[in-house]
Scaffold this active site. Structure first.
Site, PDB file in Angstrom:
ATOM      1  N   GLY A 168       0.822  -1.199   0.000  1.00  0.00           N
ATOM      2  CA  GLY A 168       0.000   0.000   0.000  1.00  0.00           C
ATOM      3  C   GLY A 168       0.856   1.250   0.000  1.00  0.00           C
ATOM      4  CG  HIS A 432       9.050  30.081 -16.565  1.00  0.00           C
ATOM      5  ND1 HIS A 432       8.616  28.862 -17.038  1.00  0.00           N
ATOM      6  CD2 HIS A 432      10.250  30.316 -17.147  1.00  0.00           C
ATOM      7  CE1 HIS A 432       9.506  28.386 -17.891  1.00  0.00           C
ATOM      8  NE2 HIS A 432      10.505  29.258 -17.977  1.00  0.00           N
TER       9      HIS A 432
END
Length: 451
Positions: A168, A432
């Site tokens: 998991g 950016h």
């Protein structure tokens, strides 16, 4: 027997935040914690923060031993800070000891020096968290090679050969971490399919990336026994064809889940209802079946996240001092994140779930390789998927498998909670280079959801 306005059993996220809040409102609070190593709760001591610290250290090339030392320094500092946060309040008493209910509103506390103290609480908040589960495999519980997730983060040296039982999310996080440190990792899981909740394209990509990093997976197996040979653990398992195989390991990490920690509370002495899995049964306001007794965090079952425990505090705060409007049932948009490389974050519906519900949707899908920042980070693996309601343009689900997904998933959550159309994220001006600017391109055009 001393009567206290508020008794909080357990020093976890929800409980400690509630204790501070009540004390600052002039109310008397008794906080009971059985271990001095757990001041501040599971997250800062044995779960979220130490595990993520080790995962990051592994990615940075730090040796396992140095990483464990650094992690211990961090948790010690956080533990002391959390203790002082409560102990410095005049209205809070922090008591070391183990609490046992003797009645609906009465408890005995066994202190480390052997004394028993008795209290009656006008209000009692149970915040004892959860504990690791150990599967019933012959030889496992008594194996000297066994470790749980807490012990795994405190090993004196890196295990060269590691077997993880359970594929998991927790098992994958530790597989990622130990592989990065240099262990040879084998994951055993009795399910035929790993990551069954995820869409096939995402799950397949995640597992393939693990395999590319050297992790071995054995799925659909039945572990028969744990033994010892040549100073190593011997793990014998059968595949679906009943063919038995034995593999060897220096350590065995069990990652098969956690269960609510209620066994030591002696709740049989109360009218507090408990589910079959040990979780305390609560209503929409976290009330137990006994008036003026609440359950907070993992002990009540459900999602085991520290941010859920914090939101439990908000529900109780609103009931006691607010407008009584917050409810568990209001938590419909809750993000999750698996700290693997790249990170896997999810909120709302997956594509599989949308199809199962026969819900109409637009699918926006883009490979992480198309993101400039992913190239900067030297990791272009991954995929972004977002589902949008075509009638309202609202986001109904997102799966982000990409570097820094744990950060940008929160932008998706905010858009969903604020009911912002997906075009708001599409047309936003981003800095950016960032992963978040991927939304500019992701939302340009939906793809055929049948692809």
């Amino acid at each position: 027997m001393e009567t206290v306005k508020n008794i909080i059993i357990g020093f976890g996220k929800g409980g400690k935040t509630l204790a501070k809040f009540l004390a600052q409102h002039g109310e008397q609070v008794l906080v009971i914690e059985k271990s001095k190593q757990m001041y501040g709760g599971t997250c800062i001591n044995i779960a979220c923060l130490p595990s993520k610290r080790l995962i990051i250290e592994a990615a940075h090339g730090t040796s396992f031993e140095d990483a464990v030392d650094g992690k211990n320094v961090m948790t010690s500092q956080l533990r002391q800070k959390n203790y002082q946060m409560l102990a410095s309040e005049d209205n809070i008493t922090v008591l070391d000891g183990t609490a046992h209910f003797t009645g609906n509103h009465t408890i005995d506390v066994q202190t480390p020096d052997g004394h028993t103290l008795s209290y009656k609480g006008e209000r009692i908040f149970i915040n004892t968290g959860a504990t690791s589960t150990i599967p019933d495999i012959p030889g496992l519980k008594d194996s000297r090679f066994l470790m749980n997730s807490t012990q795994a983060m405190d090993q004196p040296k890196l295990p060269r050969e590691l077997v993880i039982i359970g594929g998991g999310y927790i098992g994958l996080e530790f597989a990622n971490m130990f592989t990065s440190f240099g262990s040879h990792v084998t994951v055993l899981d009795h399910h035929q399919t790993l990551l069954p909740r995820e869409d096939d394209d995402v799950a397949e990509m995640v597992i393939q990336n693990f395999k590319d990093n050297g992790v071995r997976f054995e799925v659909g197996v039945d572990i028969k026994a744990i033994g010892e040979q040549d100073n190593q653990a011997a793990i014998t398992f059968a595949r679906t064809d009943n063919r038995e195989t034995t593999i060897f390991a220096d350590k065995i990490l069990v990652a098969t889940g956690r269960k609510p920690a209620t066994a030591a509370l002696d709740l049989q002495n109360t009218d507090i209802k408990v589910a079959k899995n040990g979780a305390i049964v609560v209503d929409d306001l976290l009330h137990t079946s006994v008036p003026n007794v609440w359950a907070i965090g993992d002990v009540k079952g459900g999602p085991q996240f520290t941010y859920i425990s914090l939101d439990d505090f908000r529900i109780i705060k609103d009931e006691l001092f607010g407008n009584k409007e917050r409810r568990i049932s209001d938590r419909l948009i809750v993000p999750t994140n698996v700290f693997i490389e790249p990170s896997l974050a999810q909120v709302g519906l997956t594509e599989r779930e949308a199809q199962k519900q026969e819900k109409d949707y637009l699918l926006f899908k883009m490979p992480a390789a198309a993101i400039p920042k992913a190239k900067v980070l030297k990791d272009t693996r991954g995929l972004l998927k977002v589902l949008v309601d075509p009638q309202t343009n609202l986001i109904i689900g997102a799966t982000l498998y990409v570097q820094e997904a744990q950060e940008i998933i929160n932008m998706i959550v905010l858009a969903m909670r604020a009911k912002l159309p997906y075009q708001m994220l599409r047309d936003q001006i981003y800095t950016h280079p960032t992963i978040s600017e991927a939304f500019n391109d992701l939302f340009k055009q939906s793809v055929d959801k049948k692809e």
